[in-house]
Design a protein around this motif. Structure first.
Motif, mmCIF file in Angstrom:
data_model
loop_
_atom_site.group_PDB
_atom_site.id
_atom_site.type_symbol
_atom_site.label_atom_id
_atom_site.label_comp_id
_atom_site.label_asym_id
_atom_site.label_seq_id
_atom_site.Cartn_x
_atom_site.Cartn_y
_atom_site.Cartn_z
ATOM 1 N N UNK B 285 0.805 -1.233 0.000
ATOM 2 C CA UNK B 285 0.000 0.000 0.000
ATOM 3 C C UNK B 285 0.839 1.285 0.000
ATOM 4 N N UNK B 287 1.815 2.803 -2.927
ATOM 5 C CA UNK B 287 1.298 3.610 -4.044
ATOM 6 C C UNK B 287 -0.168 3.266 -4.308
ATOM 7 N N UNK B 288 -0.883 4.215 -4.946
ATOM 8 C CA UNK B 288 -2.216 3.866 -5.458
ATOM 9 C C UNK B 288 -2.185 3.642 -6.961
ATOM 10 N N UNK B 310 0.541 6.960 -1.789
ATOM 11 C CA UNK B 310 -0.595 7.062 -0.866
ATOM 12 C C UNK B 310 -0.290 8.086 0.223
#
Lengths: 425, 416
Positions: B285, B287-288, B310
């Protein structure tokens, strides 16, 4: 070089030349439409469900369910399922529109059996793993927040919300909390009710002949009766707003969006609307593009169109421009709308549009993958197979007076909502 | 297999004919060997501005677009750093209209102050729409600026600075036309439902009298040495998400190594099952959104690796994650023979689907002719099949030095 002075004669196009798809009812009860076979080495199989975001129980549910339908089952993870497609060079592309959901399996002909078998085995019983839904929420929220930074997003959203209300089936805009509130159980229910494989229509195109049809037939199993498109309760008309302004501090331009609700039209009215729209902003030679872009240089692009809604169509106009030009562009747009009634197209303008639209209508059937989308449109809107041929006839028979009357009925600027978003001066 | 024939007119125009009996249209695709790399550093965006001016009419054609529409056709164009490409598609029975229109604007374009003024305005709005209104809209300005110091590849085709377009003068435009827009510097592909004989006849009639007004572009450019150490910049963007972008220069399109790098990028970060995506978007989690891709082009390619962070994640940590996975991939940690089979099958499918489009085939033929290797248009799949796992990893190791990346940090713009 005198030969250059005279343009070669440009012939008019008045007929279509395509072989319509063949419809087969296969042994399992599936309805399959096939385009003429082309020797390409590749095939597209389009699965289409008559259910989209307009059928939502909650915003984003239809989209999330369709997007995640291949994200895992009781045996395999999302990665393992995806790897199975990619190994054969295949892709399963998922999409959701307002009124339908689609899955397009793209595959090499030599790998049709493996990739379709994989799809049917691994996509039949999705479990929508919590982890995958969580990633979906994270990715989609970030993407939505990025879109929310653009003037175009707000001009179109505010216009649609003014036209249909925030909770209507036609308001396709979602908020971060809509994404956050998605639950696995809801996705499962939605899938069971609307998106099971046997409930789809199937269209095949590309290098697809009898042998490939036999392969498909052997793998599909038994179909469920096709769902009828759901009906929608009529939404309440929100109080009419003619002008909406939305300032955005960081923006460099202003996005203009005008929209109007149209009721469900007869076939001939739909064809007339489509043709009248061409004069407004439907192509490069339209009045909007010629006046605002080519004569005055106010915008890189401005156009208009008709997009389906749950109860008919929305007629829209959209373009981006400098803040000091935005009001000027809005005034000019209104004048052009009125002009279609007071000085409707005649002579050269009418002839040019007829020639352009008829040429493009025929060219739209060119290419090995053109037919499925056109037939899907007919089936979705309960239109007859002759729709395209009669549209061609309509292009050549419509009169100036009919255009003027239609524009007067439906294109009066004071019946449109105007939204300007961005760097307002 | 794309069947074609090729001939050259005495004025130097190279013509390719490709017959497709299943099509109801004829496409004329014209490639001019001029792009943003041919601009001077104080007049960037010129090749693209000129693309717009090409629709302003010519000596015998008052309005190009009206004439296309009158024939039931459509047209468009694009400009990149290396070339400018125009295409027109008309119903087969109106093929000659396309010859008239395309040849007349090569013969004598109508360049006038009014057209220039209007199109300057249009291009300025396009610049703002693409670069100022879109998230990360100035990405390629920043990345190219980091990679190149003197080379004309340091600006994107849209132009380095809006003022260059705003200040474009009529005499500059006329000189540009004379130098680059002539038959010896162009390639024409005639494709669709038209015979070779008719193509030859119409080419003779409409193009043979156009004299070359300049030389064939020699395509010689200043090149910069490859960066040996990390290059870095940070900037603000209206996007609410911070991001890390990294880029390296790589081999040219003609070099089979470019395919190896394209495969490496696809496996590393080209889909949601790649290590970059699964490790840093799905599992940890950080990066998006995250991906890798290789842009193949004539002079040299660009290998891009990025992640959109993120909330709560730092740029330094994001960069470390991306580089760690890159290094592991180069060291052979992730990929097997099955991965190679997968990436080749994907590439073959993409190639076959691409070739299903008549316009794509016409553009591909012009592109390969422009790089001087038209017969290699038939070999693309064979080139794919020849890339082995060992070659791919060796190529990645030889071209992507994790310590010599050009690194860009995006910060969300603070409201004033």
């Amino acid at each position: 070089m005198t030969f250059r002075l005279t343009a070669p004669e440009a012939k008019t196009i008045k007929t279509l030349s395509f072989v319509p798809p063949k419809e087969y009812t296969m042994s399992g009860g599936w309805s399959l439409f096939t385009s003429p076979k082309r020797d390409l080495g590749v095939i597209k199989l389009l699965f289409c469900w008559p259910c989209g975001t307009a059928h939502k129980a909650a915003p984003t549910l239809a989209r999330a369910t369709q997007t995640l339908r291949l994200s895992g089952n009781k045996n395999l993870s999302a990665e393992e399922i995806q790897e199975g497609f990619e190994y054969w060079g295949a892709a399963a592309n998922l999409d959701v529109g307002l009124l339908s959901s689609t899955l397009v399996l793209q595959t090499q002909k030599q790998h049709l059996e493996q990739s379709l078998k994989w799809l049917m085995e691994q996509g039949a019983e999705p479990v929508f793993p919590e982890k995958e839904l969580s990633v979906f929420k994270q990715v989609e929220t970030a993407s939505l927040l990025r879109r929310m930074q653009t003037p175009r997003y707000w001009s179109s959203r505010l216009c649609f919300e003014a036209l249909y209300g925030k909770d209507s089936a036609d308001t396709r805009f979602e908020n971060p909390e809509d994404i956050e509130n998605l639950r696995v159980a809801e996705l499962k229910n939605w899938f069971e009710k609307h998106l099971r494989f046997p409930a789809a229509r199937l269209f095949a195109s590309g290098d697809f002949g009898d042998e490939e049809r036999a392969v498909v037939e052997s793998l599909l199993g038994t179909a469920a009766p096709l769902q009828q498109p759901a009906s929608f309760s009529q939404t309440q008309n929100p109080e009419f707003k003619s002008n909406i302004r939305h300032g955005m501090e960081h923006a460099q331009q202003v996005s203009l969006y005008m929209g109007k609700r149209l009721p469900r039209l007869t076939i001939q009215e739909m064809q007339t609307a489509s043709f009248v729209n061409m004069f407004l902003g439907g192509f490069f030679g339209s009045r909007l593009m010629q006046d605002l872009r080519e004569t005055r240089g106010l915008t890189y692009g401005i156009g208009s169109g008709l997009t389906p809604s749950a109860h008919g169509f929305t007629w829209y106009i959209n373009g981006e421009m400098n803040s000091q030009n935005a009001e000027k562009a809005a005034v000019a747009t209104r004048e052009i709308m009125l002009g279609l009634t007071s000085s409707p197209p005649v002579g050269e303008e009418l002839e040019k549009a007829r020639r352009y639209v008829s040429g493009q209508l025929r060219a739209g059937f060119d290419g090995p993958f053109s037919l499925p989308a056109k037939w899907q449109f007919l089936l979705q809107n309960n239109l007859p197979e002759s729709y395209y041929a009669t549209y061609m006839d309509r292009i050549w028979s419509i009169t100036t007076d009919e255009i003027s009357v239609f524009a007067d009925n439906y294109l009066r600027p004071d019946s449109f909502t105007l939204a300007l978003a961005g760097k307002l001066s | 297999m794309i069947s074609f024939s090729r001939f050259v007119l005495p004025n130097g125009l190279r013509v390719i004919h490709h017959y497709d009996p299943d099509s109801s249209v004829v496409v004329l695709n014209t490639l001019f060997n001029v792009g943003a790399r041919d601009e001077s550093s104080d007049k960037t965006g010129f090749a693209h501005l000129f693309e717009h001016l090409m629709f302003g009419g010519s000596k015998n054609v008052l309005s190009y677009d009206k004439a296309v529409e009158n024939a039931g056709g459509s047209n468009n164009a694009f400009t990149n750093n290396e070339y400018t490409n125009y295409y027109i598609s008309v119903p087969a029975e109106n093929a000659e209209t396309a010859f008239w229109l395309e040849s007349d604007r090569m013969f004598q374009l109508n360049i006038n102050p009014q057209t220039l003024e209007v199109q300057r305005g249009v291009v300025v709005e396009e610049f703002k729409q693409r670069c100022h209104n879109a998230p990360f809209g100035l990405l390629w300005h920043h990345l190219r600026g980091l990679l190149y110091r003197k080379s004309p590849y340091r600006w994107p085709a849209i132009g380095e600075d809006l003022s260059h377009i705003e200040n474009a003068m009529l005499e500059d435009v006329s000189a540009f036309y004379k130098k680059y827009y002539h038959p010896a510097n162009a390639i024409l592909c005639v494709a669709g439902q038209i015979s070779e004989e008719e193509t030859r006849t119409l080419c003779e009639k409409w193009y043979a009298d156009i004299a070359p007004t300049g030389e064939v572009n020699n395509n010689l450019y200043i090149s910069d040495p490859l960066p040996k150490t990390r290059r870095f910049m940070e900037t603000e963007d209206p996007s609410p998400n911070p991001a890390v972008f990294m880029v390296w220069r790589g081999p040219a399109f003609q070099d089979p190594e470019s395919v190896a790098l394209e495969f490496f990028a696809d496996l590393l970060g080209g889909s949601e099952i790649s290590p970059i995506y699964t490790l840093w978007v799905k599992e940890n989690l950080v990066f998006n959104d995250a991906a890798a891709f290789y842009v193949r082009s004539h002079n040299e390619g660009l290998f891009v690796l990025y992640g959109v962070l993120n909330e709560g994640e730092t740029h330094a940590h994001g960069e470390k994650c991306l580089l760690e996975t890159l290094s592991d991939a180069i060291a052979g940690k992730f990929f097997t023979e099955r991965h190679m089979e997968r990436v080749k099958n994907k590439a073959t499918s993409a190639l076959l689907f691409e070739k299903a489009s008549l316009i794509n085939r016409a553009q591909k033929l012009c592109y390969f002719e422009n790089i001087g290797e038209i017969n290699r248009v038939q070999d693309e799949d064979a080139v794919y099949r020849n890339v082995s796992l060992q070659v791919m990893l060796k190529t990645a190791a030889g071209n992507i030095n994790p310590d010599a990346a050009a690194v860009l940090y995006y910060h969300p713009k603070q409201s004033s």
